[in-house]
Design an enzyme around this catalytic site. Structure first.
Site: not given
Length: 385
Positions: A56, A265
């Protein structure tokens, strides 16, 4: 004496340690845990316990489910009691105030010299939360070991969105891997995500400058004080086929005051644009495909795909760099019907979003390099299936 200098210099040169690339395996979480994220194979503790943690880039602190966890969905839990290097973090340590979420530390009445573990509660994914103890232990990444790595040792979970075997934060904050590894990786990492359909750990997280692609096109990396952990880039325009999409500049513009702009992302599944930008892209795509369209789940531009060779290419134009999306990064196919859908969507109606997010489905089989030391992001095509 001087005549022996060349021999001495040769000896000094031989003392250089040859640093090998650090490649941490990546696989699709879809196949392992039925989640849309990608996981990295790491080891926690001493001796190392293998964990598959979600990669992440928008989170900083790492967390793993620990033994005795209530509500955790994985049978693989980290066992602190078997690690010789495990320890909890005291409330007085700076990291305790840097972790996101509500802390549980005494503010009054504490005895001088006493220690209290740093407990915290953190929300995740919008509908879930966990309770954890801030801890330290060795983090094994391929052949490297990052000692005294601070992470959350989860003791209870509420909701279903918490990654089963934890999360490795690669954001830009003080608790992230890049910050906690100090000079080990020089603030540089890259990853190649395999197809979400792949069963294998064929992707890779490359840490440090060694082994990164030499010839890679880059765009400036921006920092937004409203969201300092995120990797912002300057997306200037979008094309469908040869047609520039008419998007008002304010829907793409980077704005440090509002937090608006475009981020890359790894944790979001499908690319999302603010509604006016998405509708302009979608309408031009529909015009060029010229078919009958229907909706399916999150996607509103689905059609019977007969000849994908005629599907227009979507190009993202960044400052100094263009990215032509491969077809596997543009369309997603229904497993139950003959439909193919444009794998891009609008930001949800219930989210007052000013962010455009380039997500992991659009990053498949690309090498995405983040060079925080030189404030740049690089993208190159690379097959890692």
């Amino acid at each position: 004496m001087a005549s022996k200098d060349p021999q001495r210099l040769s000896y000094l040169s031989s003392l250089v340690v040859s640093k090998k690339p650090t490649n941490v395996p990546i696989a699709s979480g879809q196949q392992l845990f039925n989640i849309g994220n990608y996981v990295v194979r790491v080891k926690m503790g001493t001796p190392g316990q293998q964990m598959y943690m979600v990669l992440d880039t928008s989170n900083d602190a790492a967390f793993v489910p620990c033994g005795g966890c209530v509500g955790c969905s994985s049978n693989t839990l980290f066992a602190p009691s078997t690690s010789t290097t495990f320890g909890s973090v005291d409330c007085s340590v700076p990291e305790c105030t840097q972790v996101r979420g509500s802390l549980s530390c005494p503010t009054t009445g504490s005895v001088v010299g006493s220690s209290t573990a740093c407990f915290f509660n953190q929300s995740y994914g919008g509908d879930s939360s966990f309770y954890a103890t801030l801890s330290r232990d060795s983090l094994g990444l391929a052949n490297d070991v990052v000692p005294n790595y601070a992470f959350g040792c989860i003791s209870s979970v509420s909701g279903t969105s918490i990654p089963p075997q934890g999360l490795l934060g690669l954001g830009r904050g003080s608790m992230s891997l890049m910050s906690q590894s100090g000079s080990l990786y020089s603030g540089i990492f890259s990853y190649c995500l395999p197809s979400f359909k792949s069963y294998y750990f064929s992707g890779s997280l490359k840490l440090g400058p060694v082994g990164q692609p030499k010839n890679i096109k880059t765009t400036p990396l921006l920092k937004n004080p409203r969201r300092p952990s995120l990797y912002y880039v300057n997306l200037t325009s979008v094309s469908v086929g040869r047609v520039p999409v008419p998007i008002a500049p304010e829907h793409l513009a980077f704005d440090p005051n509002t937090g608006a702009g475009t981020v890359i992302d790894s944790g979001t599944v499908i690319t999302r644009f603010v509604q006016p930008a998405y509708e302009a892209i979608r309408d031009e795509f529909r015009k060029q495909v010229n078919g009958t369209f229907s909706s399916l789940g999150a996607f509103d531009t689905c059609f019977v795909s007969q000849n994908e060779a005629v599907i227009p290419t979507i190009t993202l134009h960044f400052e100094g760099m263009d990215l032509k999306l491969p077809m596997e990064n543009t369309l997603i196919h229904s497993s139950a019907t003959p439909l193919a859908c444009l794998a891009i969507a609008s930001a949800p109606n219930n989210v007052n979003s000013v962010l455009n997010v380039i997500a992991n489905l659009q990053q498949q089989n690309l090498r995405i390099m983040f060079d925080t030391a030189n404030s740049r992001v690089g993208i190159a095509h690379e097959v890692c299936n």
